[in-house]
Design a protein around this motif. Structure first.
Motif, PDB file in Angstrom:
ATOM      1  N   MET A   1      -5.101  -4.960  -0.744  1.00 48.96           N
ATOM      2  CA  MET A   1      -6.072  -4.622   0.272  1.00 48.96           C
ATOM      3  C   MET A   1      -5.357  -4.365   1.598  1.00 48.96           C
ATOM      4  SD  MET A   1      -9.544  -6.695   1.129  1.00 48.96           S
ATOM      5  CE  MET A   1     -10.184  -7.224  -0.414  1.00 48.96           C
ATOM      6  N   PRO A   2      -5.378  -3.119   2.080  1.00 48.88           N
ATOM      7  CA  PRO A   2      -4.670  -2.848   3.338  1.00 48.88           C
ATOM      8  C   PRO A   2      -5.468  -3.329   4.555  1.00 48.88           C
ATOM      9  CG  PRO A   2      -5.666  -0.838   2.499  1.00 48.88           C
ATOM     10  CD  PRO A   2      -5.919  -1.912   1.471  1.00 48.88           C
ATOM     11  N   ARG A   3      -4.750  -3.741   5.593  1.00 46.92           N
ATOM     12  CA  ARG A   3      -5.344  -4.036   6.900  1.00 46.92           C
ATOM     13  C   ARG A   3      -5.028  -2.837   7.775  1.00 46.92           C
ATOM     14  NH1 ARG A   3      -4.732  -9.661   9.874  1.00 46.92           N
ATOM     15  NH2 ARG A   3      -6.390  -9.995   8.377  1.00 46.92           N
ATOM     16  N   GLY A  44      -9.647  -3.313   9.723  1.00 49.10           N
ATOM     17  CA  GLY A  44      -9.570  -4.586   9.021  1.00 49.10           C
ATOM     18  C   GLY A  44      -9.084  -4.448   7.592  1.00 49.10           C
ATOM     19  N   ASP A  45      -9.306  -5.499   6.830  1.00 56.69           N
ATOM     20  CA  ASP A  45      -8.897  -5.545   5.424  1.00 56.69           C
ATOM     21  C   ASP A  45      -9.955  -4.842   4.587  1.00 56.69           C
ATOM     22  OD1 ASP A  45      -6.576  -7.141   5.878  1.00 56.69           O
ATOM     23  OD2 ASP A  45      -7.891  -8.875   6.106  1.00 56.69           O
ATOM     24  N   ASP A  47     -10.751  -2.166   0.888  1.00 54.42           N
ATOM     25  CA  ASP A  47     -10.214  -1.768  -0.420  1.00 54.42           C
ATOM     26  C   ASP A  47      -9.647  -0.352  -0.341  1.00 54.42           C
ATOM     27  OD1 ASP A  47     -12.313   0.164  -0.981  1.00 54.42           O
ATOM     28  OD2 ASP A  47     -13.601  -1.509  -1.563  1.00 54.42           O
ATOM     29  N   SER A 158      -1.141   0.532   9.381  1.00 55.23           N
ATOM     30  CA  SER A 158      -1.397  -0.648   8.557  1.00 55.23           C
ATOM     31  C   SER A 158      -0.552  -1.782   9.109  1.00 55.23           C
ATOM     32  CB  SER A 158      -1.045  -0.401   7.087  1.00 55.23           C
ATOM     33  OG  SER A 158       0.344  -0.195   6.930  1.00 55.23           O
ATOM     34  N   ARG A 160       0.646  -6.107   8.236  1.00 59.75           N
ATOM     35  CA  ARG A 160       0.588  -7.293   7.391  1.00 59.75           C
ATOM     36  C   ARG A 160      -0.199  -8.340   8.144  1.00 59.75           C
ATOM     37  NH1 ARG A 160       6.739  -7.532   7.065  1.00 59.75           N
ATOM     38  NH2 ARG A 160       6.307  -9.140   8.557  1.00 59.75           N
ATOM     39  N   PRO A 161      -1.013  -9.101   7.434  1.00 56.91           N
ATOM     40  CA  PRO A 161      -1.672 -10.211   8.132  1.00 56.91           C
ATOM     41  C   PRO A 161      -0.612 -11.175   8.663  1.00 56.91           C
ATOM     42  CG  PRO A 161      -2.652  -9.840   5.966  1.00 56.91           C
ATOM     43  CD  PRO A 161      -1.408  -9.000   6.043  1.00 56.91           C
TER      44      PRO A 161
END
Length: 180
Positions: A1-3, A44-45, A47, A158, A160-161
């Motif tokens: 799931m990309p952010r 946000g995150d 699909d 994108s 990373r969290p």
């Protein structure tokens, strides 16, 4: 799931000027200059299917290139400052582009952005900052102005969290067309 989020990149020379301002504020975690950007819309995150739909819709955005300038510094967080930033001078073209991104996200089912659009470049995240040094920084950079620069594209980033965001990757870039 990309952010994901959409934004504008900061030219290297302007980013270097901002980088030179770093320091002198206790409790500041300075942002890498490679991560400087102006967020247009945090997505946000999501699909992969929705990410592809957003990318497709962004490809159809029609807007002309425009000029921007950074001007002054400020903080978010009121009495408990948590973010130190460089402000962006008012720009109708920037607001129009941001509104297009907001509309695309809402049409595709995302909730409206809850925060008012306040274009800025984050310089540092603040955790229990030394207020005296923060006030000195703000006073000494209140008249900061970058050179005027042209915005000829926007990007889909994108991340990373992580705490404070970054590093960011450009997933797609979208050119603004002068002939519109």
């Amino acid at each position: 799931m990309p952010r994901l989020f959409t934004g504008l990149e900061i030219p290297e020379d302007v980013a270097f000027d901002l980088f030179l301002t770093q320091g002198g504020v206790g409790g500041a975690r300075w942002i890498d200059r490679e991560s400087y950007h102006i967020t247009l819309r945090f997505i946000g995150d999501i699909d992969e299917r929705l990410a592809r739909e957003i990318s497709y819709e962004l490809d159809g955005v029609e807007a002309k290139p425009f000029k921007l300038r950074l001007s002054g510094c400020g903080v978010f967080g009121g009495n408990k400052p948590n973010t130190l930033y460089a402000a962006v001078e008012e720009s109708a073209e920037l607001r129009r582009l941001q509104a297009i991104h907001e509309r695309i996200c809402q049409v595709l089912g995302l909730e409206p952005e809850s925060r008012k659009f306040a274009p800025h470049v984050t310089l540092a995240r603040l955790k229990d900052p030394d207020l005296a040094s923060l006030h000195r920084f703000l006073a000494s950079h209140s008249l900061y102005k970058s050179r005027e620069f042209e915005v000829s594209r926007f990007v889909l980033f994108s991340s990373r969290p992580s705490r404070g965001g970054g590093p960011y990757a450009v997933e797609e870039s979208y050119s603004l067309q002068a002939g519109l």
